[in-house]
Design a protein around this motif. Structure first.
Motif, mmCIF file in Angstrom:
data_model
loop_
_atom_site.group_PDB
_atom_site.id
_atom_site.type_symbol
_atom_site.label_atom_id
_atom_site.label_comp_id
_atom_site.label_asym_id
_atom_site.label_seq_id
_atom_site.Cartn_x
_atom_site.Cartn_y
_atom_site.Cartn_z
ATOM 1 N N ASN A 388 0.884 -0.926 0.008
ATOM 2 C CA ASN A 388 -0.014 -0.077 -0.011
ATOM 3 C C ASN A 388 0.648 1.273 -0.045
ATOM 4 O OD1 ASN A 388 -2.455 -1.446 -0.109
ATOM 5 N ND2 ASN A 388 -2.492 -1.514 2.239
ATOM 6 N N VAL A 389 1.981 1.210 0.663
ATOM 7 C CA VAL A 389 2.851 2.452 0.711
ATOM 8 C C VAL A 389 3.550 2.636 -0.347
ATOM 9 C CG1 VAL A 389 5.069 3.215 1.602
ATOM 10 C CG2 VAL A 389 3.455 2.278 3.394
ATOM 11 N N ALA A 390 3.993 1.649 -1.140
ATOM 12 C CA ALA A 390 4.447 1.664 -2.351
ATOM 13 C C ALA A 390 3.541 2.238 -3.549
ATOM 14 C CB ALA A 390 5.018 0.173 -2.988
ATOM 15 N N ASN A 391 2.341 1.644 -3.529
ATOM 16 C CA ASN A 391 1.334 2.201 -4.421
ATOM 17 C C ASN A 391 0.918 3.548 -4.219
ATOM 18 O OD1 ASN A 391 1.005 -0.235 -5.795
ATOM 19 N ND2 ASN A 391 -0.606 -0.910 -4.186
ATOM 20 N N MET A 664 14.826 -4.770 -6.071
ATOM 21 C CA MET A 664 15.391 -4.649 -7.588
ATOM 22 C C MET A 664 15.256 -6.246 -8.202
ATOM 23 S SD MET A 664 18.058 -2.554 -9.693
ATOM 24 C CE MET A 664 19.337 -3.511 -9.352
ATOM 25 N N GLU A 665 16.062 -6.836 -7.538
ATOM 26 C CA GLU A 665 16.212 -8.274 -8.025
ATOM 27 C C GLU A 665 14.821 -8.757 -8.119
ATOM 28 O OE1 GLU A 665 18.407 -10.361 -9.431
ATOM 29 O OE2 GLU A 665 20.069 -8.838 -9.343
ATOM 30 N N PHE A 733 11.292 1.733 0.107
ATOM 31 C CA PHE A 733 9.869 1.562 0.206
ATOM 32 C C PHE A 733 9.138 2.641 -0.630
ATOM 33 C CE2 PHE A 733 10.330 -1.412 3.832
ATOM 34 C CZ PHE A 733 10.638 -2.497 3.156
ATOM 35 N N THR A 734 9.766 4.016 -0.613
ATOM 36 C CA THR A 734 9.214 5.287 -1.229
ATOM 37 C C THR A 734 9.939 5.841 -2.388
ATOM 38 O OG1 THR A 734 10.350 6.492 0.486
ATOM 39 C CG2 THR A 734 8.127 5.700 1.133
ATOM 40 N N VAL A 735 11.030 6.212 -2.297
ATOM 41 C CA VAL A 735 11.625 7.000 -3.350
ATOM 42 C C VAL A 735 12.105 5.901 -4.326
ATOM 43 C CG1 VAL A 735 13.959 8.203 -3.933
ATOM 44 C CG2 VAL A 735 12.684 8.894 -1.808
ATOM 45 N N PHE A 736 12.845 4.830 -3.632
ATOM 46 C CA PHE A 736 13.285 3.860 -4.538
ATOM 47 C C PHE A 736 12.210 3.144 -5.581
ATOM 48 C CE2 PHE A 736 14.216 -0.803 -5.370
ATOM 49 C CZ PHE A 736 15.499 -0.506 -6.459
ATOM 50 N N VAL A 737 10.947 2.568 -4.995
ATOM 51 C CA VAL A 737 10.004 2.272 -5.785
ATOM 52 C C VAL A 737 9.618 3.009 -6.748
ATOM 53 C CG1 VAL A 737 9.288 0.367 -4.094
ATOM 54 C CG2 VAL A 737 8.172 2.556 -4.182
ATOM 55 N N LEU A 739 11.608 5.586 -8.471
ATOM 56 C CA LEU A 739 12.385 5.650 -9.352
ATOM 57 C C LEU A 739 12.494 4.482 -10.292
ATOM 58 C CD1 LEU A 739 15.462 7.041 -7.222
ATOM 59 C CD2 LEU A 739 14.163 8.292 -8.987
ATOM 60 N N MET A 740 12.183 3.314 -9.600
ATOM 61 C CA MET A 740 12.305 1.985 -10.173
ATOM 62 C C MET A 740 11.210 1.747 -11.233
ATOM 63 S SD MET A 740 12.735 -1.876 -8.466
ATOM 64 C CE MET A 740 11.125 -1.852 -7.712
ATOM 65 N N ILE A 741 9.839 2.229 -10.692
ATOM 66 C CA ILE A 741 8.898 1.979 -11.658
ATOM 67 C C ILE A 741 8.989 3.216 -12.884
ATOM 68 C CG2 ILE A 741 7.312 3.769 -10.657
ATOM 69 C CD1 ILE A 741 6.270 -0.051 -11.504
ATOM 70 N N ARG A 742 9.382 4.422 -12.353
ATOM 71 C CA ARG A 742 9.314 5.423 -13.547
ATOM 72 C C ARG A 742 10.367 5.062 -14.601
ATOM 73 N NH1 ARG A 742 5.044 7.326 -13.771
ATOM 74 N NH2 ARG A 742 5.833 8.935 -15.398
ATOM 75 N N MET A 743 11.594 4.707 -14.009
ATOM 76 C CA MET A 743 12.581 4.413 -14.988
ATOM 77 C C MET A 743 12.177 3.135 -15.941
ATOM 78 S SD MET A 743 16.160 4.823 -13.143
ATOM 79 C CE MET A 743 16.780 6.401 -12.594
#
Length: 775
Positions: A388-391, A664-665, A733-737, A739-743
């Motif tokens: 939920n936090v990631a979404n 990421m993996e 759980f916030t900034v990384f997800v 960046l990961m989804i946008r990239m």
């Protein structure tokens, strides 16, 4: 991967071999662990022995003049009374007979030696004669008796580099026994103090506190695992697994002769936290596979196949962060990095082989009849929360990135204004009785910080050379009177014996020197070609700070350049204060360099592993955010950098990037399975979120134990690291997800654009060919 499947098969077929090797390695480690040496806050812990600065300090100063001065403080109504001096002389004579005592200086010795020269009997004379001797003694008494109620006896003893820890302990114990033997009159008190006693007390407190801190660390980790890892079977298993890795690490420390000190001790909670993380990742995945209905063999093989490489990459990247610590010029920081690097490998091997084997055997012996309560293929409650936090963050990605960037930039600026704790005495418990005694002694005799000017010449006792030393001393007293409390050299005593003038005759000078007490000669002269000018600067290290001490040392160097010595005379500045000022300067400048080096190493390593720019950048960028956030916390929290927290940047890069890599993996594994980035992120956050929270909580609880240490340097490190790990988890759980989804979406857009472009080009080419063929 076929190779990893084979490794998984081998593990399931050879549990006896794995357990036997683990037991053998443990026994060998226990043997080598007994060879570990303990170190306190010695000079060698902070300054490299290979540096020219240390060579000057060690080979010229320490070997010729080096002696620790333990102090016996004597207090009473009148310390110069005959009965008090008689007790002092008994104490001095008894102390001189103790093995390894180099010299003893006291007013009792001054009086007895003067009486021997006049009467031929070494004794304490009448009170009238005592007063006469002390009045004629001049400056030699001033440093030993500042007033009638206080005097000190200086016991010269070998440095820490000369005596073993046990020899030093025996020597200090015999000095204390000698005080009891002296039997001072009623109303007089004695206190044994000084740096040797102070260092011994620190070592004792550190040895006593380390065990309790590690025990609390283990208890807190049990609580953490029971709170956030209870959804698996055998939730406490990661603890003995990581303990095994720690035992192997301690054995390696003994094998590679890495000493145990306050800084290296702080590496163990890091290893415990990271080692538990590795064990949790294997444990969580094998539990997940078993829940799906796979057999114990299939679950073990699948776990090794899917987890071994991601965790190995995380270990390698974390190692790269700690490799940066090896670039530090501070030996204790180097040792800290070495212990962390060795420990991570040992904990990984324990998690991969022993952990997987134990889980496989336990499941085979006692297979689960049904799904454990709270289990479901949809993951745990913690996993659902992380999802939920990631979404939420992905849906508001612009605001998340903006806030993170603003705080990071502000934090990096604030970090430049965070002070550094320069006084090593503030690293220890302030209520430590030897520290209180040391400060009590300083209240009457002043600070003990000093700078040493080493004077080399063919004959330093030449009248011209002695006059220069006297002139230079007087110049320092007048030009630096705000910081220079006293300046003493062999010229001081020669001038005093010459009636206020240094004789022109070299033979007369040597006769004067020969008549001086042996303790004075040994303190200020080595042969006839080396002498020191001792400049007492009080408590300058405490009062001035790092930059102030550097400026003060530079000012003395400028004074030396202004008052150049005679031709053929070489003068260089040294001393522990100079060494520590250099160390603190190295920490200030090296801290940023270590972080940048760790950043570059991790990025290059990830680029080499993945051959993908996005995958190489993803784990690094959030950690830059964490470093910035920590700058804000350090500045506004009123915290200071120490030799331990100076490693913070490399630590955050190493530890924090691990969480990002594991996330990421799993994301790319799920993306390969489902194809949709958003769906892959939901599954990833749900499935691996609980494992990351469990490992993060274990690390946090482990470092929280450090905050209970009586040593400020360790408790400060525990607080700072707890906050760093909290921020690392939050950014994962916030900034990384985000960046990961946008990239990844950007990658898909670019790939789709490329495909459309290729189709358009192919269509144009096809139409062109048709027109050409039609013509």
């Amino acid at each position: 991967m076929i190779g990893l499947e084979r490794l998984g098969v081998w593990i399931t077929k050879n549990p006896v071999i794995i357990i036997a090797v683990a037991v053998l390695l443990t026994l060998v480690s226990v043997h080598y662990a007994q060879q570990i040496e303990s170190t306190g806050m010695t000079t060698e812990s902070f300054v490299s022995k290979d540096s020219s600065l240390y060579q000057l300090y060690d080979h010229l100063y320490q070997e010729n003049f080096g002696a620790d001065g333990n102090i016996i403080l004597i207090e009473g109504d009148n310390v110069a009374k005959a009965d008090a001096l008689s007790a002092s002389l008994r104490l001095s004579d008894h102390t001189k007979m103790i093995p390894n005592v180099i010299s003893v200086q006291s007013i009792a010795d001054i009086v007895a030696d003067a009486e021997y020269q006049s009467s031929g009997i070494r004794r304490i004379p009448s009170q009238e004669r005592i007063d006469e001797i002390l009045a004629d003694a001049g400056s030699s008494v001033q440093g030993l008796m500042p007033d009638s109620r206080h005097t000190r006896m200086i016991v010269g003893m070998p440095t820490t580099a000369t005596l073993t820890e046990s020899q030093r302990g025996e020597l200090l114990a015999e000095i204390s026994s000698a005080v009891d033997f002296a039997e001072f009159p009623a109303g007089y008190s004695t206190t044994v103090t000084g740096d040797p006693s102070f260092q011994a007390a620190i070592q004792e407190v550190m040895n006593n506190s380390n065990g309790s801190v590690l025990l609390l660390c283990g208890l807190l980790m049990i609580v953490a695992l029971l709170l956030v890892f209870r959804h698996v079977r055998w939730p406490l298993l990661p603890l003995p697994i990581v303990l095994l890795g720690i035992i192997w690490t301690v054995g390696a420390m003994g094998f590679f002769h890495i000493p145990m000190g306050m800084v290296t001790f702080a590496a163990f909670p890091i290893m415990i936290g990271l080692g538990i993380d590795y064990a949790i990742q294997f444990h969580n995945r094998i539990d997940e596979e078993l829940i799906k209905g796979k057999s114990s063999v299939e679950a073990a093989i699948s776990t090794v196949n899917h987890v071994a490489i991601p965790v190995a990459i995380a270990v390698t990247v974390t190692e790269a962060g700690f490799i940066a610590l090896l670039s530090s010029t501070v030996p204790s920081i180097n040792d800290f990095g070495k212990v962390c690097m060795i420990g991570l490998v040992m904990c990984y091997l324990s998690a991969l082989f022993v952990n997987t084997t134990v889980l496989y055997l336990s499941e085979r012996k006692s297979p689960r009849k049904k799904k454990a309560e709270g289990h479901s293929e949809d993951g745990s409650a913690i996993g659902a929360f992380i999802e939920n936090v990631a979404n939420f963050c992905v849906g508001r990605w612009k605001a998340v990135l903006a806030v993170a960037l603003i705080l990071a930039l502000a934090g990096n600026y604030a970090d430049t204004m965070v002070p550094i704790e320069t006084d090593t005495k503030n690293y220890i418990p302030q209520d430590l009785s030897p520290l209180i005694d040391l400060n009590h002694m300083k209240a009457f005799f002043g600070g003990t910080d000093s700078l040493k000017f080493l004077v080399q010449a063919d004959d330093v006792t030449d009248p011209h050379n002695l006059r220069w030393m006297d002139d230079f001393s007087n110049y320092l007293l007048t030009s630096r009177e705000d910081r220079t409390e006293s300046v003493t050299s062999i010229a001081t005593y020669v001038k005093e014996a010459g009636g206020g003038e240094i004789p022109d005759d070299r033979t007369q000078i040597r006769e004067i020197i020969a008549s001086l007490p042996e303790a004075v000669q040994d303190t200020y002269l080595s042969g006839h070609n080396l002498a020191i000018v001792d400049v007492n600067i009080g408590d300058a290290q405490t009062n001035l700070g790092t930059e102030g001490m550097a400026r003060l040392i530079k000012s003395y160097e400028d004074d030396l350049a202004w008052m150049t010595p005679p031709p053929g005379v070489s003068v260089r500045i040294t001393g522990q204060a100079v060494l520590m000022a250099t160390v603190m300067d190295a920490l200030i400048s090296g801290r940023v360099e270590m972080s940048l080096l760790g950043l570059v190493l991790i990025f290059i390593l990830l680029l080499a592993i993945y051959r993908d720019l996005i995958k190489a950048l993803l784990p690094v960028l959030p950690m830059l955010v964490v470093i910035g956030w920590m700058g804000l916390v350090m500045y506004y929290g009123g915290l200071k950098y120490t030799p331990l927290t100076a490693t913070l940047g490399a630590l955050i890069l190493g530890v924090g990037s691990e969480y990002a890599i594991l996330m990421m993996e799993r994301f790319y594994e799920e993306l390969h399975n489902v194809g949709d980035p958003y769906e892959a992120l939901k599954i990833t956050a749900n499935r691996i979120g609980s494992a990351l929270v469990a490992s993060g909580a274990a690390v946090i609880f482990g470092f929280a134990a450090l905050m209970s240490s009586p040593f400020n340097i360790i408790s400060n490190f525990g607080l700072v690291t707890v906050l760093s790990i909290v921020f690392a988890l939050i950014t994962t759980f916030t900034v990384f997800v985000v960046l990961m989804i946008r990239m990844e979406i950007h990658r898909e857009v670019v790939e789709n654009a490329k495909q459309e472009l290729k189709k358009a080009i192919a269509l144009i080419n096809d139409q062109s060919r048709r027109r050409i063929n039609g013509n």
